[in-house]
Design an enzyme around this catalytic site. Sequence first.
Site, PDB file in Angstrom:
ATOM      1  CG  HIS A   1      42.816  41.927  41.300  1.00  0.00           C
ATOM      2  ND1 HIS A   1      43.169  40.692  41.776  1.00  0.00           N
ATOM      3  CD2 HIS A   1      43.955  42.452  40.774  1.00  0.00           C
ATOM      4  CE1 HIS A   1      44.455  40.474  41.561  1.00  0.00           C
ATOM      5  NE2 HIS A   1      44.961  41.542  40.971  1.00  0.00           N
TER       6      HIS A   1
ATOM      7  CE1 TYR B   1      38.961  34.814  46.448  1.00  0.00           C
ATOM      8  CE2 TYR B   1      39.101  33.682  48.557  1.00  0.00           C
ATOM      9  CZ  TYR B   1      39.183  34.842  47.818  1.00  0.00           C
ATOM     10  OH  TYR B   1      39.479  36.035  48.439  1.00  0.00           O
TER      11      TYR B   1
ATOM     12  N   PRO C   1      39.714  34.155  57.040  1.00  0.00           N
ATOM     13  CG  PRO C   1      41.854  33.385  56.545  1.00  0.00           C
ATOM     14  CD  PRO C   1      40.760  33.258  57.549  1.00  0.00           C
TER      15      PRO C   1
ATOM     16  CE  LYS D   1      34.023  41.487  52.519  1.00  0.00           C
ATOM     17  NZ  LYS D   1      34.935  42.045  51.520  1.00  0.00           N
TER      18      LYS D   1
ATOM     19  CE1 TYR E   1      36.866  37.955  47.849  1.00  0.00           C
ATOM     20  CE2 TYR E   1      37.386  39.851  46.472  1.00  0.00           C
ATOM     21  CZ  TYR E   1      37.788  38.728  47.174  1.00  0.00           C
ATOM     22  OH  TYR E   1      39.120  38.391  47.204  1.00  0.00           O
TER      23      TYR E   1
END
Length: 390
Positions: free
Chosen positions: A72, A201, A293, A297, A385
Site C-alpha cells: 500500500h 481511518y 493499534p 505499530k 506510519y
Amino acid sequence: MRTQVAIIGSGPSGLLLGQLLTNAGIDNVILERATKAHVLERIRAGVLEEGMCDLLDEAGAGARMRAEGLAHEGIDLAFDGRRHRIDLAGLTDGKKVMVYGQTEVTQDLMDKREQTGGVSVYEAANVAPHDFDGASPFVTFDKDGVTQRLDCDFIAGCDGYHGIARKSAPASVLKTYERVYPFGWLGIIAEVAPVNHELIYANHPRGFALCSMRSTTRSRYYVQVPLEEKIEDWPDDRFWDELRLRLPAATAERVSTGPSVEKSIAPLRSFVAEPLRFGRLFLVGDAGHIVPPTGAKGLNLAASDVRYLFDALGEFYGEGSQAGLDAYSQRALNRIWKAERFSWWMTTLMHRFPDTGAFGQKIQEAELDYLVHSRAASTSLAENYVGLPY
Ligand code: RFL
Ligand code: PHB
C-alpha cells in the site's frame, strides 16, 4: 538440555529471533505455553513496515508475503463527511507498507522453523527463568507432567504482555509507564471485498472506525466501543450498521457486507517497561511494551527489537563483543518511545473520549484538516506510519 539462547514464547518475536539465530548457526530452543494451533488462531496485526518485511526475507520466510501481501502506498483519513488520502510513498521517498496478516507471518515462520530443524516445545507449562543475573542462566518448565531444565547463555523473553519474563525481572530495577484508554476496538473479519483498495481511518462523533483488509476478498473492520460492551450484543447486522454510520455517506454505500468469520473486542493500552535487559534476560516485543493499534505499530516494534537483539547476539558469538548487548535496551527504547508517541497521538486524534464533547470534536476536525492540507504535517504522519529507521 542445553542451548545457546532460550526463547520464551512462540509469537512473531520469538519465531523471528529464533529463525535469524538458526540461520546464523546459533542454537536456540523456543518454549511456548500454548498449542501451535492456538498461537496460529490469534487474529492480530495486519500492516508490516518495510523493516519487518526485510527481516522476514532475511529469516528466509518472506516469499509468500512478497507474493500474496498487498503493498500500500497511501491511507485515507475520513472526517466531517469526507475522505482525504495521505500519499505515504510520495511523502517518504517511495516507502510503502505491506498488508499481510500476523497469522500468515506466524505460519510462514513456523513452517521455516520446521524445515530448518528448529526445536520448539509447545504446551510448556510453568516456564520460569533462573539465575539470569549470573553467567549461567537456565529455564525450567513442565512438559507432560515432567519438570525439565534448559541451560543456556541467554534468555529472550518473547512471551507477550501477560508472559513470565517481565514478571521475573527484579522489582527494584523495573520501572513501568502505562496509559489505559477508556474504550476498545470491536473487530470483525468477513469474506467480502474491502470497501477501498487502501485503509480508511475514520474520525466520527459516534466514535472511531477503521476499514482494513487481509486480501482483496477478505475485509477487516473495526469500530471503537465502550470497554463494558459484550460481543453477544453485537450481531453482524448491528456491526455493519454502526460501521456505515461512521463513514462518509458515499463510502458507506459501497461497503459489502456478509457473515463475520471472526469477531472480538480488544482493549487499548500504552505500556513501556524499562530497562529491557536484566543481566542475561532480555525483553522483546509485547513482553516489554504495548501500543494501542491505531498506528499499526505493535508487531513492527517487535521486529525492531529482534533486529537489535539478533545483531547484538551475533556480535557476541562472532567477535566476543558485549557492546551490542549492553546497548540493546537503550537502542530499542529510543525507537519504542517514538512509536509510543505516534500511537498515542493517533489514538487521541481519531477517537471519541468521554470528555471529547462538541468542542473536542471540532478541535480534532481542525487538526485533521490541518494534517491533510499541510505538507509538513502529512509528511510527519507518513514517515511515522511507514516506520522510523532502525
Ligand atoms: P505475542 O504475539 O503475544 O506472543 C507471545 C507468545 O508467548 C506465549 N507465552 C508464553 N510462553 C511460555 N510461557 C509463558 N509464561 C508464556 N506467556 C505467554 C504466548 O502464548 C504467545 O504465543 O507477542 P510478540 O511475539 O511480542 O508479538 C507482538 C504482536 O503479537 C503484537 O505486538 C501485535 O499483535 C499487537 N497488535 C497489533 N499490532 C499491530 O501492529 N497491528 C494490529 O492491528 C494489532 N492488533 C494486536 C492487535 C494485539 C492484540 N492483543 C495482544 C490482544 C490486536 C490484539 C487483540
Ligand atoms: C488490521 O488490519 O488489523 C489493522 C490495520 C491497521 C491498524 C490496526 C489494525 O492500524
